[in-house]
Design a protein around this motif. Structure first.
Motif, short mmCIF file in Angstrom:
data_model
loop_
_atom_site.label_atom_id
_atom_site.label_comp_id
_atom_site.label_asym_id
_atom_site.label_seq_id
_atom_site.Cartn_x
_atom_site.Cartn_y
_atom_site.Cartn_z
N GLU A 1 0.81 -1.22 0.00
CA GLU A 1 0.00 0.00 0.00
C GLU A 1 0.84 1.27 0.00
N SER A 2 2.01 1.22 0.62
CA SER A 2 2.86 2.41 0.69
C SER A 2 3.77 2.56 -0.53
N HIS A 3 3.73 1.61 -1.44
CA HIS A 3 4.59 1.66 -2.62
C HIS A 3 4.15 2.79 -3.55
N PRO A 4 5.09 3.52 -4.15
CA PRO A 4 4.70 4.63 -5.04
C PRO A 4 3.75 4.22 -6.16
N LEU A 5 3.94 3.02 -6.72
CA LEU A 5 3.07 2.58 -7.82
C LEU A 5 1.64 2.42 -7.35
N LEU A 6 1.45 1.75 -6.22
CA LEU A 6 0.09 1.55 -5.72
C LEU A 6 -0.52 2.85 -5.24
N ARG A 7 0.27 3.70 -4.59
CA ARG A 7 -0.25 4.99 -4.13
C ARG A 7 -0.77 5.81 -5.30
N ALA A 8 -0.03 5.80 -6.41
CA ALA A 8 -0.47 6.55 -7.59
C ALA A 8 -1.77 5.99 -8.14
N LEU A 9 -1.86 4.68 -8.24
CA LEU A 9 -3.07 4.06 -8.78
C LEU A 9 -4.27 4.32 -7.87
N LEU A 10 -4.07 4.25 -6.56
CA LEU A 10 -5.15 4.56 -5.63
C LEU A 10 -5.59 6.02 -5.76
#
Length: 579
Positions: free
Chosen positions: A321-330
């Motif tokens: 959840e804290s990964h930049p890729l997932l944060r951007a998608l969220l």
């Protein structure tokens, strides 16, 4: 505007309306006023071509050519007063986007710089970092722009020296800013105020805007520090993506869409490696810079499908959840959901549909809501593909957003649409004022409902609305086929086509409702086939469906030589041969 250079050149050969020699001071002023008035009517996109024509024209009167050229340059530059800001922000040009949907992200999107955010950051830098330098650069650019187009001025060697000076001053200030909490708060307050005000002018129904925070300033600082290497790399990535996407239409038509995604994904992997080869700051996979390439593909190019492929195949087990890729998608998903809710609440908030009001969806609202629904589906598909929709940590928040979006569809949009739908179906003599809005909204609601259904949130109320629309449309269509003797065939046909468009918006056809024994529809079709006027494609669709029904009736009925049926078939065949 293709004739504008010719017109401009012709002006050079004539004196001002006041007459007299151009060398006279009074007449020079009059001629310049005349040129200013003419130039003000030229569209901005055509000014460069007009200027090229004036500079390339062999005019015998150099004085008039100079006045005309000065008027063109002055008009072009006058609409760009913030020259120092434009020069500074050109450092970030490949990275800047103007995305009203992402304005509504709950937090700053990793590796995304909105133009309005850069405007806010510039305002804060100009006040706190280098106010004297900003004023000096503005003054020098104003002086340089008196004689040349601003675009040429901003790429001149002197301007590039000033830009690099501002870059270094901004970089030093941002490094010092990280150690001063009070100054940071003042800086961010001013930047966010300017950015929110600018964003409010660019989009409708904007509540709160994604904030400019320390993470975004850190990304800006990194771009300033590594500008010389990141800008060429980003430009190359942009060109490569566009070259691959140039064949996208052909690939989609031939069923090779997955091959295009494969190419884009491989391109992203290559650029990730090239970015990490730049040095140590780009190799920390917990930081945004290490994932700059896929984030560029998501934020700037909006390639959700390629982004999903990259996360699934190359993100590795560290994508949490804290990964930049997932944060951007969220952030993309939450921004799309918020946009849908804000636009729906704003658009329907002042409409008294139940009391006889009509829908009103201006073109910007249609574009914004339609794009939000489309981005909602694409972001949701990507989240589902990564498994985060079913995750125990992220799933509950995502499902809460889905419920909120579904409530907007069920509680706000569909009741208003149902009320207007019946009125549009029964409008026999003329369309209702909001007929086009109803067709647009019905199509959007149907797509919106399919997206929710694909995510497991099928809407029973939407199914009921469709059944209601189909039954209402069927009854209205049967009534529309009953043409009265004094009615014009064109009016009956127009009503039939309006109902047909409404039904097409929910994926329903009216062909099964066409009766071959309808005398009213027979008169309408006969009138169209017998007339010499052209027949539109939509009108042909109704006529062909009626003729098909007639053929079926003749094949089924013993009375196969019924005169009016045979006559309509002959007319149809003759008209089709002529067409």
């Amino acid at each position: 505007m293709s004739s504008t250079p010719t017109v401009m050149t012709a002006i050079l050969s004539t004196g001002p309306s006041t007459g007299g020699p151009v060398g006279d001071g009074l007449n020079q002023a009059a001629f310049r006023r005349q040129m200013d008035e003419v130039v003000s009517r030229i569209p901005m996109h055509a000014i460069r071509s007009v200027l090229d024509a004036v500079e390339g024209a062999a005019s015998p009167n150099a004085e008039r050519a100079r006045h005309l050229r000065d008027a063109l340059v002055d008009h072009f530059n006058r609409l760009r007063p913030m020259k120092a800001r434009r020069l500074f922000t050109s450092l970030f040009e490949p990275f800047l986007v103007d995305d009203p949907i992402l304005y509504r992200s709950p937090e700053a999107v990793p590796a995304l710089i909105q133009r309005v955010d850069m405007g806010g950051i510039w305002a804060a830098l100009a006040r706190y970092a280098f106010p004297g330098l900003a004023s000096e650069v503005q003054g020098r650019l104003d002086a340089m722009a008196r004689e040349a187009m601003l675009d040429a001025v901003l790429t001149s060697p002197d301007a590039l020296v000033m830009r690099d000076l501002m870059r270094r001053e901004a970089l030093d200030f941002l490094y010092a800013l990280a150690g001063d909490r009070k100054l940071t708060d003042r800086f961010l307050a001013l930047a966010n105020e300017e950015a929110h005000q600018d964003a409010g002018l660019r989009t409708q129904y904007l509540g709160r805007k994604a904030p400019i925070d320390g993470d975004l300033l850190g990304f800006v600082r990194a771009l300033l520090e590594h500008n010389a290497v990141l800008v060429p790399l980003t430009e190359r990535m942009r060109r490569d993506i566009e070259e691959i996407r140039g064949e996208e239409g052909m690939q989609a038509a031939s069923g090779l869409r997955s091959a295009e995604v494969d190419c884009q994904s491989a391109l992203m992997v290559g650029f990730v490696r090239r970015v990490r080869d730049l040095g140590l700051p780009f190799r920390d996979q917990s930081q945004v810079l290490a994932w700059f390439a896929p984030l560029y593909g998501l934020n700037v190019k909006r390639r959700y499908d390629v982004f999903l492929r990259h996360v699934r195949e190359h993100g590795g087990p560290a994508v949490r959840e804290s990964h930049p890729l997932l944060r951007a998608l969220l952030c993309h998903f939450h921004a799309a959901c918020t946009t849908i809710r804000e636009v729906v609440d704003g658009m329907f908030g002042d409409m008294e549909i139940q009391d006889g009001g009509v829908l009103s969806a201006p073109a910007p609202t249609r574009v914004l809501l339609g794009e939000a629904v489309e981005r909602f589906d694409r972001a949701l598909t990507a989240l589902s593909g990564t498994g985060f929709l079913a995750s125990r940590s992220t799933g509950p928040a995502l499902r809460a957003e889905l419920n909120a979006v579904s409530r907007d569809l069920t509680g706000t949009v569909m009741p208003a649409l149902a009320a207007r739908l019946q009125a549009a179906m029964n409008a026999r003599h003329a369309p209702v004022p909001d007929h086009e809005d109803i067709v647009w909204l019905l199509d959007l609601v149907w797509r919106w409902g399919r997206h929710l259904g694909n995510a497991g949130y099928a809407n029973p109320e939407l199914k009921s609305l469709r059944l209601y629309a189909v039954e209402t449309g069927r009854l209205a269509f049967l009534q529309a086929m009953k043409a009265e003797p004094e009615e014009k065939p064109a009016h009956r046909m127009a009503h039939l086509l309006r109902i047909r468009r409404l039904m097409a918006a929910v994926g329903e056809t009216v062909d099964d409702w066409i009766s071959p024994v309808s005398q009213g529809l027979h008169r309408v079709v006969h009138s169209y086939l017998d007339a010499e006027t052209s027949i539109d494609a939509d009108e042909w669709a109704v006529i062909d469906a009626f003729v098909t029904a007639v053929r079926g009736e003749l094949a089924r009925s013993r009375n196969w030589q019924r005169a009016d049926f045979v006559d309509i078939l002959r007319l149809h065949e003759a008209r089709r041969r002529g067409a």
